[in-house]
Design a protein around this motif. Structure first.
Motif, PDB file in Angstrom:
ATOM      1  N   GLU A 163       7.292  -0.504  -8.179  1.00 53.02           N
ATOM      2  CA  GLU A 163       6.915   0.879  -7.843  1.00 53.02           C
ATOM      3  C   GLU A 163       6.244   0.953  -6.473  1.00 53.02           C
ATOM      4  O   GLU A 163       6.531   1.833  -5.661  1.00 53.02           O
ATOM      5  CB  GLU A 163       5.982   1.433  -8.925  1.00 53.02           C
ATOM      6  CG  GLU A 163       5.606   2.893  -8.721  1.00 53.02           C
ATOM      7  CD  GLU A 163       4.776   3.454  -9.857  1.00 53.02           C
ATOM      8  OE1 GLU A 163       4.169   4.534  -9.669  1.00 53.02           O
ATOM      9  OE2 GLU A 163       4.733   2.824 -10.939  1.00 53.02           O
ATOM     10  N   ARG A 164       5.353  -0.002  -6.200  1.00 50.05           N
ATOM     11  CA  ARG A 164       4.660  -0.013  -4.904  1.00 50.05           C
ATOM     12  C   ARG A 164       5.628  -0.333  -3.770  1.00 50.05           C
ATOM     13  O   ARG A 164       5.575   0.284  -2.696  1.00 50.05           O
ATOM     14  CB  ARG A 164       3.523  -1.045  -4.938  1.00 50.05           C
ATOM     15  CG  ARG A 164       2.730  -1.139  -3.641  1.00 50.05           C
ATOM     16  CD  ARG A 164       2.073   0.171  -3.271  1.00 50.05           C
ATOM     17  NE  ARG A 164       1.153   0.013  -2.138  1.00 50.05           N
ATOM     18  CZ  ARG A 164       0.963   0.925  -1.204  1.00 50.05           C
ATOM     19  NH1 ARG A 164       1.613   2.086  -1.257  1.00 50.05           N
ATOM     20  NH2 ARG A 164       0.100   0.710  -0.223  1.00 50.05           N
ATOM     21  N   GLN A 167       7.566   2.727  -2.980  1.00 48.90           N
ATOM     22  CA  GLN A 167       6.733   3.694  -2.255  1.00 48.90           C
ATOM     23  C   GLN A 167       6.616   3.319  -0.783  1.00 48.90           C
ATOM     24  O   GLN A 167       6.744   4.168   0.107  1.00 48.90           O
ATOM     25  CB  GLN A 167       5.345   3.739  -2.904  1.00 48.90           C
ATOM     26  CG  GLN A 167       4.415   4.799  -2.317  1.00 48.90           C
ATOM     27  CD  GLN A 167       3.037   4.731  -2.955  1.00 48.90           C
ATOM     28  OE1 GLN A 167       2.383   3.690  -2.902  1.00 48.90           O
ATOM     29  NE2 GLN A 167       2.604   5.822  -3.575  1.00 48.90           N
ATOM     30  N   ARG A 171       7.858   5.205   2.701  1.00 52.03           N
ATOM     31  CA  ARG A 171       6.882   5.476   3.771  1.00 52.03           C
ATOM     32  C   ARG A 171       7.456   5.071   5.124  1.00 52.03           C
ATOM     33  O   ARG A 171       7.431   5.844   6.089  1.00 52.03           O
ATOM     34  CB  ARG A 171       5.586   4.704   3.496  1.00 52.03           C
ATOM     35  CG  ARG A 171       4.534   4.843   4.587  1.00 52.03           C
ATOM     36  CD  ARG A 171       3.282   4.035   4.249  1.00 52.03           C
ATOM     37  NE  ARG A 171       2.309   4.108   5.340  1.00 52.03           N
ATOM     38  CZ  ARG A 171       1.426   5.083   5.507  1.00 52.03           C
ATOM     39  NH1 ARG A 171       1.388   6.086   4.647  1.00 52.03           N
ATOM     40  NH2 ARG A 171       0.578   5.076   6.521  1.00 52.03           N
ATOM     41  N   GLY A 191       2.753   8.150   0.557  1.00 50.13           N
ATOM     42  CA  GLY A 191       2.083   6.958   0.058  1.00 50.13           C
ATOM     43  C   GLY A 191       1.069   6.401   1.039  1.00 50.13           C
ATOM     44  O   GLY A 191       1.181   6.603   2.248  1.00 50.13           O
TER      45      GLY A 191
END
Length: 207
Positions: A163-164, A167, A171, A191
């Motif tokens: 998920e990170r 993100q 970005r 993010g």
């Protein structure tokens, strides 16, 4: 579907998810590692995919079909040239088909179907690029190959969990799109930026 068919479908999905995780981490991993990660017996895996090559072909075939789906959907929107191109960029990064290209290109023999789908993705990429340039919303010195390598650069971001990482990819895609657009744009980036602690995790020994 009947209980048996439903279970087979679930197993197939588990196998494909596991194969993607295993082979994008280590293309040389044995097929037994996929069965172990998927939590299925090796015989169940071989009934569906008789070889590692067949499994790699399936993974990349699914990736190509997803690319085609995303690109065709974006190109179908003719209301705003930049938004159509931006939707194409965001969709391909979200689909993460470039991770397969980075890790699996050259590791198996493509089928004729894969060749046709690859040609289709290339044609769609050229169409999306050409339409944006013709509309005057994309820098004319940017080529479809530039965009393809941008996708690969973004796919290499693997900080944190899935998920990170997703993100952060969006970005930096947003940052790149501001430079690609004519005239250049300056928008809030999605993010938060990576923290020093996140960057430091890359140096910790892997369990």
């Amino acid at each position: 579907m009947s209980g048996r068919k439903a279970q087979a479908a679930r197993n197939d999905e588990l196998i494909l998810q596991a194969a993607r995780a295993v082979f994008t981490a280590d293309p040389g991993a044995p097929i037994a590692a996929v069965a172990e990660k998927a939590g299925v017996g090796i015989s169940a895996l071989y009934r569906r995919y008789p070889s590692k090559e067949a499994l790699l072909q399936k993974l990349c075939g699914d990736g190509l079909k997803l690319y085609i789906e995303v690109a065709e959907r974006a190109l179908a929107d003719e209301s705003d040239p930049w938004e159509s191109f931006a939707a194409y960029l965001r969709g391909i990064v979200e689909a993460d088909s470039s991770s397969l290209t980075i890790k699996l290109a050259g590791t198996f023999t493509p089928t004729e179907e894969l060749g046709r789908d690859a040609a289709r993705t290339s044609a769609l990429a050229v169409e999306a690029h050409g339409r944006a340039v013709a509309a005057g919303v994309l820098r004319p010195d940017v080529t479809p190959a530039d965009v393809a390598l941008l996708f690969e650069q973004l796919a290499s971001i693997k900080l944190g969990g899935d998920e990170r990482a997703a993100q952060l990819r969006q970005r930096y895609l947003t940052l790149a799109m501001d430079a690609l657009r004519v005239p250049p744009a300056h928008r809030d980036l999605p993010g938060p930026p990576p923290a020093d602690a996140e960057l430091a995790t890359r140096w910790r020994p892997q369990a």
